[in-house]
Design an enzyme around this catalytic site. Sequence first.
Site, PDB file in Angstrom:
ATOM      1  N   GLU A 238      -6.886  -0.017  -9.152  1.00 28.02           N
ATOM      2  CA  GLU A 238      -7.975  -0.939  -8.841  1.00 28.02           C
ATOM      3  C   GLU A 238      -8.803  -0.276  -7.747  1.00 28.02           C
ATOM      4  OE1 GLU A 238      -8.648  -3.840 -10.319  1.00 28.02           O
ATOM      5  OE2 GLU A 238      -6.893  -3.905 -11.610  1.00 28.02           O
ATOM      6  N   CYS A 272     -14.607  -5.134  -2.537  1.00 24.92           N
ATOM      7  CA  CYS A 272     -14.752  -4.086  -3.545  1.00 24.92           C
ATOM      8  C   CYS A 272     -15.838  -4.414  -4.562  1.00 24.92           C
ATOM      9  CB  CYS A 272     -13.423  -3.848  -4.249  1.00 24.92           C
ATOM     10  SG  CYS A 272     -12.738  -5.338  -4.972  1.00 24.92           S
TER      11      CYS A 272
HETATM   12  P1  NAD Z   1      -6.468   1.940   2.505  1.00 18.16           P
HETATM   13  O1  NAD Z   1      -6.946   3.076   3.362  1.00 18.16           O
HETATM   14  O2  NAD Z   1      -5.775   0.811   3.147  1.00 18.16           O
HETATM   15  O3  NAD Z   1      -5.559   2.576   1.388  1.00 18.16           O
HETATM   16  C1  NAD Z   1      -4.868   1.784   0.463  1.00 18.16           C
HETATM   17  C2  NAD Z   1      -3.425   2.183   0.478  1.00 18.16           C
HETATM   18  O4  NAD Z   1      -3.314   3.557   0.188  1.00 18.16           O
HETATM   19  C3  NAD Z   1      -2.720   1.957   1.809  1.00 18.16           C
HETATM   20  O5  NAD Z   1      -1.502   1.290   1.593  1.00 18.16           O
HETATM   21  C4  NAD Z   1      -2.515   3.351   2.345  1.00 18.16           C
HETATM   22  O6  NAD Z   1      -1.342   3.481   3.094  1.00 18.16           O
HETATM   23  C5  NAD Z   1      -2.440   4.193   1.113  1.00 18.16           C
HETATM   24  N1  NAD Z   1      -2.935   5.546   1.350  1.00 18.16           N
HETATM   25  C6  NAD Z   1      -4.080   5.893   1.968  1.00 18.16           C
HETATM   26  N2  NAD Z   1      -4.226   7.234   1.981  1.00 18.16           N
HETATM   27  C7  NAD Z   1      -3.135   7.743   1.354  1.00 18.16           C
HETATM   28  C8  NAD Z   1      -2.704   9.078   1.042  1.00 18.16           C
HETATM   29  N3  NAD Z   1      -3.419  10.148   1.379  1.00 18.16           N
HETATM   30  N4  NAD Z   1      -1.531   9.222   0.391  1.00 18.16           N
HETATM   31  C9  NAD Z   1      -0.792   8.152   0.043  1.00 18.16           C
HETATM   32  N5  NAD Z   1      -1.165   6.876   0.311  1.00 18.16           N
HETATM   33  C10 NAD Z   1      -2.302   6.665   0.963  1.00 18.16           C
HETATM   34  O7  NAD Z   1      -7.633   1.292   1.690  1.00 18.16           O
HETATM   35  P2  NAD Z   1      -8.958   1.941   1.229  1.00 18.16           P
HETATM   36  O8  NAD Z   1      -8.663   2.965   0.204  1.00 18.16           O
HETATM   37  O9  NAD Z   1      -9.807   2.313   2.400  1.00 18.16           O
HETATM   38  O10 NAD Z   1      -9.611   0.626   0.556  1.00 18.16           O
HETATM   39  C11 NAD Z   1     -10.933   0.521   0.362  1.00 18.16           C
HETATM   40  C12 NAD Z   1     -11.279   0.934  -1.053  1.00 18.16           C
HETATM   41  O11 NAD Z   1     -10.563   0.138  -1.949  1.00 18.16           O
HETATM   42  C13 NAD Z   1     -12.730   0.753  -1.398  1.00 18.16           C
HETATM   43  O12 NAD Z   1     -13.170   1.836  -2.172  1.00 18.16           O
HETATM   44  C14 NAD Z   1     -12.729  -0.506  -2.242  1.00 18.16           C
HETATM   45  O13 NAD Z   1     -13.806  -0.625  -3.129  1.00 18.16           O
HETATM   46  C15 NAD Z   1     -11.427  -0.389  -2.926  1.00 18.16           C
HETATM   47  N6  NAD Z   1     -10.944  -1.705  -3.315  1.00 18.16           N
HETATM   48  C16 NAD Z   1     -10.825  -1.977  -4.628  1.00 18.16           C
HETATM   49  C17 NAD Z   1     -10.399  -3.233  -5.012  1.00 18.16           C
HETATM   50  C18 NAD Z   1     -10.248  -3.618  -6.454  1.00 18.16           C
HETATM   51  O14 NAD Z   1      -9.669  -4.659  -6.705  1.00 18.16           O
HETATM   52  N7  NAD Z   1     -10.717  -2.817  -7.398  1.00 18.16           N
HETATM   53  C19 NAD Z   1     -10.102  -4.184  -4.053  1.00 18.16           C
HETATM   54  C20 NAD Z   1     -10.221  -3.850  -2.729  1.00 18.16           C
HETATM   55  C21 NAD Z   1     -10.635  -2.593  -2.360  1.00 18.16           C
END
Ligand code: NAD
Length: 487
Positions: A238, A272
């Site tokens: 997602e 998102c």
């Molecule tokens: P985040 O940085 O919290 O990362 C999400 C998860 O990934 C965390 O649990 C984190 O520990 C893990 N993570 C981060 N980097 C990692 C790595 N290098 N290796 C392993 N695990 C790792 O969240 P984010 O990515 O900044 O979230 C924002 C993004 O998520 C935006 O692009 C947003 O559009 C998207 N998003 C999508 C939805 C959806 O339902 N499609 C919903 C919310 C957010």
Amino acid sequence: MTTTESIATKGQTTARSEASPLTPRSTPDLDAPALVAELRTTFASGTTKSIAWRKGQLKALRRMLVEREDDILNALASDLGKPNIEAFVTEIAFVLTEIAVALKNLDRWVRPEKVRIPATQLPGKGRIYRDPLGVVLVIGPWNYPVQLLLAPIVGAIAAGNCVVLKPSEVSPTVSATLSAIIPQYLDNSALRVVEGAIPETTALLAQRWDHIFYTGHGSTGRIVMAAAAKNLTPVTLELGGKSPTYVDASANLTVAAKRIAWGKFLNAGQTCVAPDYVLVHRSVEAELLKKLQEAVTQMYGVNTQETPDFARIVDSRHFIRVSALLDGEGAGTPFFGGERDASDCFISPTVLVGTDPESKVMQDEIFGPLLPVLAVDGVEEAIAFINNRDKPLALYVFAEDKQIAERVLDSTSSGGACINGTLFQLVPPTLPFGGVGESGQGAYHGRSTFETFSHHKSVLKKTTRLDPPIAYPPYTERKKKILRRFL
Ligand code: NAD
């Protein structure tokens, strides 16, 4: 004392702290292989297959959300300055609805599905069984840290799986709160929370799972998918992206402005499916800009830093990221907004005009309260603009002319879409929610979450009463003729 009583919070809901006193909590003693082995033992015991267990856990999750509502809302205020009502509706009530749908329909969902079979297989019965997958991993992001971690597990539990939940370290208070309260309500032998950042997630990803459900950025999505590939583990991704909004000359501009402003500035733009940018028919550009400003003033007042109804940027890293987009070359100028306060992670609702389509603010997902508005000469130009970019998670069209809306739907590809609204497409549990291409793969919500966490096992039940020799060797011309007639 409750888990979060001592934690000062962002925004106006309670006293504002300079920075959250909680640092991301790590799990230094995490033994990921042992954790997975433990859950595999539980799964093998058959405990989670029982429908009574599944319903019991869903009811326990519901009880947790009701009894610990204050703890959860305080944590959300602390991490994101989330206004109380906004947090309740988008995080707690959302998951409660998912639980209600699952509880109401579970008996029907688990029943083997009858399907028609060809005459050659008669007498016999075709059935599709829903088997639990086994031990699954759910990795959540920080922007809706309760909803996006718990809504997937509603379906995972309903389908009879064991689950490891990994909340985001970027919303540390929510992470700490959920990891404290979940074991008080849910069956710890089947459902576990692992807190931490990249080291913990990396350790978890190195294990063999039966499904990985990841919500977050596409860059990490690629890491997740690569790790999953090593074990042929299926994934749901997602992800995000730049969700466009087209406002046609035929649009109801007053309603469009309100719905765009609401969808964009909810959670300070950290949604998102928020409208990332607007393409407006040139003939109504000035009117839309005026109405957007009116809508923002109506919702948040003139001094948006004072209102208790506007959230904050999650942390200083993201404050700097969104600020850089605002200051970047070609970002354009604020038609209104543009105020910032780094000490409060505050950026006011901002509408940008004169934005260069090639600028960084038009390349990166904004994920903050900035809304570039670009004029186009009509729907065809808007469609070409959208199709020139990655497939978005959501697409919005505001038009009273139904043919225009259909034309956009027909000519573009997006995870989902909403006509004359923003974000609402997420609400009906009957509408699967997910991305396409760069915005993700797989879908969930309502029954789709249950299906995501189930294996669809095809079963043909035969009788031994009849056993015609036609299918067996020796093959003869006569058998061939008869078979040709049936196949
Ligand atoms: P985040 O940085 O919290 O990362 C999400 C998860 O990934 C965390 O649990 C984190 O520990 C893990 N993570 C981060 N980097 C990692 C790595 N290098 N290796 C392993 N695990 C790792 O969240 P984010 O990515 O900044 O979230 C924002 C993004 O998520 C935006 O692009 C947003 O559009 C998207 N998003 C999508 C939805 C959806 O339902 N499609 C919903 C919310 C957010």
